[in-house]
Design a protein around this motif. Structure first.
Motif, mmCIF file in Angstrom:
data_model
loop_
_atom_site.group_PDB
_atom_site.id
_atom_site.type_symbol
_atom_site.label_atom_id
_atom_site.label_comp_id
_atom_site.label_asym_id
_atom_site.label_seq_id
_atom_site.Cartn_x
_atom_site.Cartn_y
_atom_site.Cartn_z
ATOM 1 N N LEU A 1 0.248 16.540 2.149
ATOM 2 C CA LEU A 1 -0.585 17.254 3.117
ATOM 3 C C LEU A 1 -2.067 17.068 2.800
ATOM 4 O O LEU A 1 -2.895 16.921 3.708
ATOM 5 C CB LEU A 1 -0.218 18.732 3.130
ATOM 6 N N ASP A 2 -2.420 17.061 1.516
ATOM 7 C CA ASP A 2 -3.810 16.858 1.129
ATOM 8 C C ASP A 2 -4.291 15.442 1.466
ATOM 9 O O ASP A 2 -5.484 15.228 1.698
ATOM 10 C CB ASP A 2 -3.993 17.109 -0.367
ATOM 11 N N ALA A 3 -3.364 14.487 1.490
ATOM 12 C CA ALA A 3 -3.738 13.111 1.838
ATOM 13 C C ALA A 3 -4.049 12.966 3.322
ATOM 14 O O ALA A 3 -4.654 11.968 3.729
ATOM 15 C CB ALA A 3 -2.618 12.148 1.444
ATOM 16 N N GLY A 4 -3.629 13.942 4.128
ATOM 17 C CA GLY A 4 -3.942 13.886 5.551
ATOM 18 C C GLY A 4 -2.743 13.933 6.469
ATOM 19 O O GLY A 4 -2.901 13.878 7.691
ATOM 20 N N ALA A 5 -1.528 14.037 5.908
ATOM 21 C CA ALA A 5 -0.337 14.144 6.753
ATOM 22 C C ALA A 5 -0.234 15.544 7.341
ATOM 23 O O ALA A 5 -0.706 16.521 6.743
ATOM 24 C CB ALA A 5 0.916 13.832 5.942
ATOM 25 N N GLU A 6 0.374 15.649 8.516
ATOM 26 C CA GLU A 6 0.593 16.952 9.143
ATOM 27 C C GLU A 6 1.914 17.588 8.725
ATOM 28 O O GLU A 6 2.060 18.805 8.799
ATOM 29 C CB GLU A 6 0.582 16.815 10.676
ATOM 30 N N ASP A 7 2.872 16.762 8.284
ATOM 31 C CA ASP A 7 4.175 17.311 7.908
ATOM 32 C C ASP A 7 4.791 16.419 6.850
ATOM 33 O O ASP A 7 4.389 15.252 6.676
ATOM 34 C CB ASP A 7 5.088 17.409 9.132
ATOM 35 N N TYR A 8 5.777 16.962 6.132
ATOM 36 C CA TYR A 8 6.385 16.264 4.994
ATOM 37 C C TYR A 8 7.864 16.633 4.964
ATOM 38 O O TYR A 8 8.208 17.812 4.942
ATOM 39 C CB TYR A 8 5.688 16.712 3.712
ATOM 40 N N LEU A 9 8.723 15.621 4.981
ATOM 41 C CA LEU A 9 10.167 15.851 5.001
ATOM 42 C C LEU A 9 10.808 15.062 3.868
ATOM 43 O O LEU A 9 10.625 13.845 3.770
ATOM 44 C CB LEU A 9 10.748 15.425 6.346
ATOM 45 N N ALA A 10 11.518 15.766 3.009
ATOM 46 C CA ALA A 10 12.142 15.129 1.856
ATOM 47 C C ALA A 10 13.465 14.476 2.242
ATOM 48 O O ALA A 10 14.200 14.974 3.099
ATOM 49 C CB ALA A 10 12.352 16.144 0.742
ATOM 50 N N ILE B 1 0.872 -1.183 0.000
ATOM 51 C CA ILE B 1 0.000 0.000 0.000
ATOM 52 C C ILE B 1 0.905 1.227 0.000
ATOM 53 O O ILE B 1 1.724 1.394 0.901
ATOM 54 C CB ILE B 1 -0.929 0.033 1.228
ATOM 55 N N GLU B 2 0.779 2.064 -1.002
ATOM 56 C CA GLU B 2 1.611 3.263 -1.107
ATOM 57 C C GLU B 2 1.341 4.191 0.074
ATOM 58 O O GLU B 2 0.243 4.197 0.645
ATOM 59 C CB GLU B 2 1.306 3.964 -2.436
ATOM 60 N N GLY B 3 2.357 4.983 0.440
ATOM 61 C CA GLY B 3 2.287 5.763 1.661
ATOM 62 C C GLY B 3 1.103 6.710 1.747
ATOM 63 O O GLY B 3 0.417 6.769 2.771
ATOM 64 N N LEU B 4 0.831 7.467 0.683
ATOM 65 C CA LEU B 4 -0.277 8.411 0.734
ATOM 66 C C LEU B 4 -1.615 7.692 0.766
ATOM 67 O O LEU B 4 -2.563 8.148 1.417
ATOM 68 C CB LEU B 4 -0.221 9.376 -0.453
ATOM 69 N N ASP B 5 -1.702 6.557 0.082
ATOM 70 C CA ASP B 5 -2.912 5.740 0.138
ATOM 71 C C ASP B 5 -3.134 5.225 1.559
ATOM 72 O O ASP B 5 -4.258 5.219 2.078
ATOM 73 C CB ASP B 5 -2.788 4.566 -0.838
ATOM 74 N N LEU B 6 -2.052 4.818 2.212
ATOM 75 C CA LEU B 6 -2.128 4.366 3.600
ATOM 76 C C LEU B 6 -2.687 5.477 4.495
ATOM 77 O O LEU B 6 -3.580 5.239 5.321
ATOM 78 C CB LEU B 6 -0.738 3.954 4.078
ATOM 79 N N ILE B 7 -2.173 6.686 4.331
ATOM 80 C CA ILE B 7 -2.629 7.797 5.155
ATOM 81 C C ILE B 7 -4.104 8.084 4.916
ATOM 82 O O ILE B 7 -4.883 8.293 5.857
ATOM 83 C CB ILE B 7 -1.771 9.048 4.877
#
Length: 221
Positions: free
Chosen positions: A95-104, A61-67
């Motif tokens: 962020l639109d998928a529901g995460a609060e933060d994003y780190l590259a 399950i891809e990460g954004l799909d999981l979120i």
């Protein structure tokens, strides 16, 4: 030290996962690891965590799909996405998928730790009041404000038990987990049943639901 904050790390790179596990454990986090999105979904739905770190490029399950699946099921645990994809559009998608933060990736460990601390502080500030059947639990005053009027005072342990259940309304907690999370070094799991009884006596039998053979969960609204 962060205490025993429970952190779910969903990362398929074993070297990076091992490094993060060691660093986070040294910082006082209780780390649970998942190597793919399916395992991460199962753990996030069946256990309680204070924060999650989710890689974007996961197998199964891809990460954004999981979120998105977690948010659809009412899991509000703060999530930080790690990803090699770091464009503005990628961050917006996360962020639109529901995460609060994003780190590259690549990233500095000190920045990761600082972002996790910020997530926990922000989540703590926002979660001072939790919905429960028939009202709202005020975490500061340890009282339930009924929707129809009136306030019910709770003891510290009653409020802690109800807060844990209300923080994850879709999760069934075993007696052993409730004993560990709420009562610490209490001798017997019967203390859990006793405090469930106390909460029901004050707030009504529907406030906490018994799931036979498994444990307890928050009652339905």
């Amino acid at each position: 030290m962060t205490g025993d904050r429970r952190l779910l790390l969903v990362e398929d790179d074993p070297d990076l996962a091992g490094l993060l596990d060691r660093v986070l454990s040294d910082e006082g986090y209780a780390v649970t690891r998942a190597g793919d999105g399916h395992s991460g979904l199962h753990l996030a739905l069946t256990r309680a965590f204070e924060v999650m770190i989710v890689d974007r490029g996961l197998p199964a399950i891809e990460g954004l799909d999981l979120i998105e699946r977690l948010r659809d099921r009412g899991v509000g645990t703060p999530i930080l996405v790690l990803s090699a994809r770091g464009s503005t559009a990628d961050r917006v998608d996360g962020l639109d998928a529901g995460a609060e933060d994003y780190l590259a990736k690549p990233f500095e460990l000190t920045e990761l730790l600082a972002r996790i601390r910020a997530l926990l502080r922000r989540h703590s500030d926002e979660a001072r009041e939790l919905p429960v059947p028939g009202g709202y639990l005020d975490l500061t005053s340890r009282a339930v404000r009924r929707t129809g009027g009136g306030v019910v005072e709770l003891s510290e342990r009653e409020a802690s038990l109800l807060a844990l259940l209300a923080g994850r309304p879709g999760v069934v907690f075993s007696r052993a987990e409730l004993l560990d999370r709420v009562f610490g070094h209490a001798e017997s799991e019967t203390v859990v049943d006793t405090y469930v009884h106390y909460c029901r006596r004050k707030l009504g039998s529907a406030v906490i639901r018994t799931v036979r053979g498994l444990g307890y969960r928050l009652g339905s609204p």
